[in-house]
Enzyme design. Structure first.
Site, PDB file in Angstrom:
ATOM      1  N   GLN A  90       0.833  -1.201   0.000  1.00 47.67           N
ATOM      2  CA  GLN A  90       0.000   0.000   0.000  1.00 47.67           C
ATOM      3  C   GLN A  90       0.871   1.255   0.000  1.00 47.67           C
ATOM      4  O   GLN A  90       1.930   1.289   0.610  1.00 47.67           O
ATOM      5  CB  GLN A  90      -0.984  -0.005   1.174  1.00 47.67           C
ATOM      6  CG  GLN A  90      -0.398  -0.220   2.555  1.00 47.67           C
ATOM      7  CD  GLN A  90       0.062   1.053   3.206  1.00 47.67           C
ATOM      8  OE1 GLN A  90      -0.046   2.129   2.641  1.00 47.67           O
ATOM      9  NE2 GLN A  90       0.611   0.928   4.398  1.00 47.67           N
ATOM     10  N   GLY A  91       0.413   2.245  -0.724  1.00 48.89           N
ATOM     11  CA  GLY A  91       1.132   3.519  -0.776  1.00 48.89           C
ATOM     12  C   GLY A  91       0.232   4.642  -0.295  1.00 48.89           C
ATOM     13  O   GLY A  91      -0.141   5.524  -1.059  1.00 48.89           O
ATOM     14  N   GLU A 104      -6.103   7.591  18.136  1.00 50.35           N
ATOM     15  CA  GLU A 104      -6.633   8.926  18.399  1.00 50.35           C
ATOM     16  C   GLU A 104      -7.666   9.282  17.323  1.00 50.35           C
ATOM     17  O   GLU A 104      -8.734   9.815  17.617  1.00 50.35           O
ATOM     18  CB  GLU A 104      -5.506   9.970  18.413  1.00 50.35           C
ATOM     19  CG  GLU A 104      -4.620   9.933  19.660  1.00 50.35           C
ATOM     20  CD  GLU A 104      -3.673   8.753  19.700  1.00 50.35           C
ATOM     21  OE1 GLU A 104      -3.400   8.163  18.628  1.00 50.35           O
ATOM     22  OE2 GLU A 104      -3.215   8.393  20.804  1.00 50.35           O
ATOM     23  N   SER A 126       0.723   6.497   3.000  1.00 52.69           N
ATOM     24  CA  SER A 126       1.406   7.573   3.720  1.00 52.69           C
ATOM     25  C   SER A 126       2.509   8.214   2.907  1.00 52.69           C
ATOM     26  O   SER A 126       3.113   7.592   2.036  1.00 52.69           O
ATOM     27  CB  SER A 126       2.010   7.021   5.012  1.00 52.69           C
ATOM     28  OG  SER A 126       1.022   6.452   5.814  1.00 52.69           O
ATOM     29  N   GLU A 136      -9.401  -2.168   6.032  1.00 56.10           N
ATOM     30  CA  GLU A 136      -8.182  -2.321   6.822  1.00 56.10           C
ATOM     31  C   GLU A 136      -8.492  -2.215   8.297  1.00 56.10           C
ATOM     32  O   GLU A 136      -7.978  -2.949   9.122  1.00 56.10           O
ATOM     33  CB  GLU A 136      -7.149  -1.268   6.422  1.00 56.10           C
ATOM     34  CG  GLU A 136      -5.827  -1.468   7.130  1.00 56.10           C
ATOM     35  CD  GLU A 136      -4.801  -0.389   6.799  1.00 56.10           C
ATOM     36  OE1 GLU A 136      -3.633  -0.598   7.137  1.00 56.10           O
ATOM     37  OE2 GLU A 136      -5.170   0.668   6.235  1.00 56.10           O
TER      38      GLU A 136
END
Lengths: 385, 325, 385, 325
Positions: C131-132, C370, C134, C249
């Site tokens: 996965q790309g 968070e 971030s 996810e």
């Protein structure tokens, strides 16, 4: 580093201990062994007798100058006195909002005339002070208060409503902030006033607290005249005057380690009475360690205060925030553990259940713990606002 | 595999919910408190407090588990667990669990039932018509008039708690041996369900409050600290609830894991109620600390029920024994 | 309510169990009993063999249609398979970013041609997807990404940098978001691209993770041409396409209860091996209950999904946030308890220590906890933004 | 009553702090890791790693507690506890506690010392010159060459841990009976102080990071969730530290509460390190999870030391026995 007490300090402690033992017994006996809560009307009167006994023998305000009824005691002696006070099982001080919150401010900001007028009567429990910080729409956000003070000849006229004033229904005087500059916003333009509750235009309504005591009051002020010397500190500078007091409330003075050491000792007894099984043992040990750590933290703080100049007060600044976080969460933890140990009996309205309910107010009053965490993060760690 | 209730079960739940919403508001709960500062605030008269019980009886909610003769429906925990949840949500000041969940399946239909299966401090003893009491390995019913009832002051003023003594003879034996434990587990389950309902009520009250209450120019509920605390409360509640529902299934089918599942439900529901209650009080601030506001009615009931019928520690221990830990 | 499995489901479970037992033994034996971590280069190759064994016997993607290499299994069967998978101690799926994150999106947004091209090769572990999401300045704040896609004849040119791509150094393809509308901000104007890592202009640099594996990679893209069919979903609509994947996810698919049930069983064994003393007993019981509750929550969720229409996927929406909070904190708690039980031996680089380090990433990746708390508060409780 | 250090003690602390700040940065700590992906990132050569130890020796930091003959200063824990804190802050990859705090007061001045008083997994065993080992009720010193050293792979690559065996004879007896426990307590104290230093380091790193790192258009450190988590970390640290300092006093004066106070210090410091470490990692986000960033050097050391010399549970138990719980 020297963690021992001097022989003078030991002697002071011994004197306090024997006085407390003897006089507590006498006071309780005078009420047939059943003193009511100081947050009820009946109990408040009983507790005033106790306050006057303390004053009579100069134990009411040990750290104050002798002229005002104190003993000129050091902070160390004050700590020792508090430790003995709680160890003896002596009652909560119904005068505490005066002697712990207002008095430090009077010492710092009062004129000599104000000191002479206010402090001796406060020490003697003749004037009984309640705090008037919060308003219906200004709780955590103290700076949003709207009660106002209007300048008139030789004084001020106060209008507005204060709430959550602990024991307000039984007190004689109120201290609080009023907006004196009508065009001002937030922290600016506030003035710190001292208001007799028997002044014309003041109405006080008591109301109930979680623990069943009628310990809160609302105070309504309508066209209440107070003279110029009802102002503490400078006009329009009330916020900084109040913050000094709030620092005291959050800080060292209101929550001496003695209280938690005494609670911990009772908790250990409770654990033993229940057979001392393994299930809650770690919680009990943890409670003891946390109370002990609070004591040590306080000793370090008092050392710093004592060596920083004034041995009588000084400021502990934003550190008081982590202090408050620790003791308020400790108090909840100790009482929760006690309720766990009591099991089914914990539903009864006994001392631990009462203590638990009171402990739950700790993270709320005197600046919620959320606000304390923000203060600690911003002022001690330097995180951005 | 299907982990969900039937439409009928949900329909009955909704009916009870509507009834309690209309007839058992906070003023009614407060009406069950002794007069005095601790019960200050809007109070309904005693008649309205009583009426809730009659209305529940009228709609059949108390007879769900009564053997299927006469008014009884002869149904099991899956059919009443959601009703118990609703009575918790309302902090119903009557012994629903004791009467409808514990005693009814034993064929006991003798008004309001209180029982020492919950512990030595018996909830709702003061207004009970019948006591269901342990005697040796049996359960007996004793008419209220024939028992010694010593009221005790509880933190929850609507709990009407007492210590109850009856002689060593008399009364009617209604259960023995394993059936006593089954009755106990039904009480534990009903109480766990009430704790889930109470937690939901405290969370709902708090969410409504923090959406309205403004400080620093914005709603209190827009602060991250408040959001995160209430999100955690929601998490606790959301994972306790299926544990309660599963226990209802295990009891209904008298599974070998019945005791384990029931104890897991009570442990998790008690812990969740503690977490949610603490979050609710903290997020309210000072108003939550007053008796004129409603939160304390639910908070104090949650404390009482978390400690009754075995507290979290007791049930965790029972789970441990069941799973060999 | 019916919490029993049908005889068909029991048979499916039995088949999975015996296949896993037999083939795991064979795979391990083929590597002398010492398989390396799948996040190292050596171990990745070994794990690919395992993936191909799974595919060979149609266990790689049980819930997919048979045409793509699956068994058309129901969500219930998928749960059973996962439970058996973890119970057997089978290894983490090195193909998981493809089969659990990308595949649901391809099923929902892909053209028939894309599905046929991508899914069978993904199931067979011939194409390996990372996965790309971030970028160096877009972690939690995914919408602030700056990698860009420029329209050219018959395709796009990609430029930018992606980071934290798990196992990126060993994969063949990357999926991710690029800013296709140069004037756009935040969530708008992004497009979801599928990029072969052997395309000209792509550089991949692996780097180390806390647990010592070289499991992360940075991917640099300079003037990388991709054709039009590298776009998944609509141009400039990448955010909503990606959110579907992100939902997967965070949600049900990546963290089946089987994993935590298996960890709990191992934890109980560890507690017993250590003598089963009282000190950590409550923690162990608590861990068991929390894992069990996760299983129950999942059963309720799958029931709702199954009855809501699509038995194969569907969306669990914002509920996936509380799901993620629960399993990620559960995983940390289980491993902390294990380290407590291991005491001094916990410093060794063993399976529990590794598992602990991996567990610590749970509250960080796939949307920090968070962010999950904020989502839960705003979308499930309706608190104001 | 005076709960503070002397100016001399603070002065020596500052000197060690300055030295470590200059000579023992993260690159030096990483230089002590085995080469490989787990130790990836800026690494100093072995000579620089070694140099730190010599510099500490040169400035007398290792001889503080050596009996006052020759180089020894004959001082006690109050004089070295702050130095231990600094070596923790730096994650010094050398056995400062073992050598300077545990062995030196026994008159052992034989290079780097490692000891099984810390547990069966002996930290810094690989580079030790001398082993200080339990044998029966005594402590003996054994030259490194005479012991069997079986290295083990620890999570903290700079720990150079091993299991160590020596025969049942040979070596020099340096302590017996109560003095063995005193030596143990000094090691516990030194380790607790290092944990306080490590916690401070992790907090400092995190504060610096969240002040700079921007997401959603603002510094991450301006979010309430981050502020509150780090405030809690600060609270833990702030209350563990005086417990450590008090234990130094109790050992210095060989008080009856020595064992209790030392165990309280270790339990609180271990717990604080766990809380601070978890907060640090979480507030960093993904970058904290990489080995090329420095946080993991301190985090892994804190895990190692929290488990060594008795973990929090072990010491809490010892406190319990001391206070009759």
């Amino acid at each position: 580093m020297d963690l021992t007490w001097s022989s003078e300090e030991d002697a002071f402690r011994a004197e306090a201990r024997s006085w407390l033992e003897e006089n507590l017994a006498a006071w309780r006996a005078a009420h047939g062994g059943a003193v009511a809560s100081g947050d009820t009307r009946e109990g408040f009167a009983q507790h005033l007798e106790w306050e006057r006994m303390l004053f009579e023998d100069r134990w009411a305000v040990v750290s104050w100058p002798e002229a005002y009824g104190g003993r000129d005691a050091s902070l160390w002696e004050w700590l020792l006195f508090e430790e003995e006070y709680y160890r003896a099982g002596a009652p909560p001080r119904v005068t505490q909002n005066g002697i712990f919150l207002l008095a430090p401010t009077v010492f710092e900001f009062g004129t000599p005339a104000q000191r002479d007028r206010i402090l001796p009567r406060m020490a003697a429990a003749e004037d009984l002070w309640c705090q008037g910080w919060s308003e219906p729409n200004a709780g955590s956000d103290l700076a949003s208060l709207t009660s106002r003070a209007t300048r008139v000849d030789a004084g001020w006229v106060l209008d507005g409503q204060k709430t959550w004033t602990t024991r307000g229904a039984f007190c004689t005087h109120l201290f609080g902030l009023f907006r004196s500059d009508p065009g001002s916003e937030r922290h600016r333009g506030l003035t710190y006033f001292l208001v007799p509750l028997d002044a014309e235009g003041v109405t006080v309504r008591g109301f109930g607290r979680l623990d069943g005591d009628e310990g809160f009051a609302e105070v309504f002020l309508t066209d209440v005249f107070v003279p110029d010397d009802a102002v503490l500190g400078q006009v329009d500078q009330g916020w900084s005057v109040a913050m000094a007091t709030t620092g005291s409330e959050r800080g060292l003075t209101l929550r001496s380690p003695g209280r938690f050491l005494a609670t911990t000792a009772k908790l250990i007894d409770l654990w033993r009475e229940g057979g001392g099984g393994p299930a809650r043992r770690e919680q009990v040990i943890d409670g003891w360690m946390r109370a002990e750590a609070y004591q040590l933290f306080t000793l370090a703080t008092v050392t710093a205060l004592a060596e920083g100049g004034s041995a009588k007060g000084g400021s502990i600044g934003a550190e008081s925030s982590i202090n408050k976080l620790w003791w308020s969460e400790l108090d909840v933890a100790l009482h929760r553990t006690a309720l766990d140990l009591l099991g089914p009996e914990s539903v009864l309205d006994g001392p631990w259940a009462r203590g638990h309910q009171f402990a739950l107010s700790g993270p709320i009053y005197a600046g919620t713990n959320e606000i304390q965490r923000t203060i600690a993060a911003e002022r001690l760690l330097g995180l951005p606002r | 595999m299907r982990f969900a209730f039937t439409e009928d079960q949900l329909f009955f739940r909704d009916a009870v919910r509507d009834l309690l919403d209309k007839e058992c508001g906070p003023d009614v709960v407060r009406g069950a408190w002794p007069a005095g500062p601790a019960g200050a605030g809007a109070r309904s008269p005693a008649a309205r407090v009583e009426a809730v019980w009659s209305r529940l009886a009228d709609m059949g909610a108390l007879a769900v588990a009564l053997p299927a003769v006469g008014d009884g429906l002869g149904l099991g925990p899956l059919d009443w667990v959601l009703l118990a949840e609703e009575t918790g949500y309302a902090a119903l000041p009557h012994p629903f669990v004791e009467t409808a969940c514990v005693a009814a399946p034993l064929g006991v239909a003798a008004g309001r039932v209180a029982t020492d299966l919950a512990g030595a401090v018996v909830p709702f003893a003061a207004g009970a018509d019948t006591f269901l009491l342990r005697r040796g390995g049996e359960l007996v019913t004793v008419a209220a008039a024939e028992a010694q009832v010593s009221p005790v002051a509880a933190v929850d003023g609507a709990l009407a708690a007492a210590r109850v003594q009856a002689g060593t003879t008399g009364g009617r034996v209604v259960a023995a041996n394993e059936d006593v434990e089954r009755a106990f587990d039904r009480g534990v389950l009903g109480t766990a369900a009430q704790l889930v309902g109470l937690s939901q009520r405290m969370l709902d009250l708090t969410v409504a409050y923090v959406r309205e209450r403004r400080q620093f120019g914005v709603p209190v509920g827009s602060f991250q600290a408040v959001k995160h605390r209430l999100a955690d409360a929601l998490v606790h509640l959301s994972f306790a609830r299926p544990a309660v529902h599963r226990a209802a299934w295990s009891i209904t089918h008298d599974r070998p894991e019945r005791g384990r599942d029931t104890s897991m439900a009570k442990a998790m529901a008690s812990d969740a109620a503690r977490e949610v209650g603490a979050a609710a009080l903290q997020c309210h601030g000072a108003i939550g600390y007053t008796v004129e506001y409603d939160l304390h009615l639910y908070l104090k009931r949650s404390w009482a029920l978390a400690a009754a019928w075995g507290d979290a520690g007791w049930h965790r221990d029972r789970v441990g024994h069941a799973i060999g830990v």
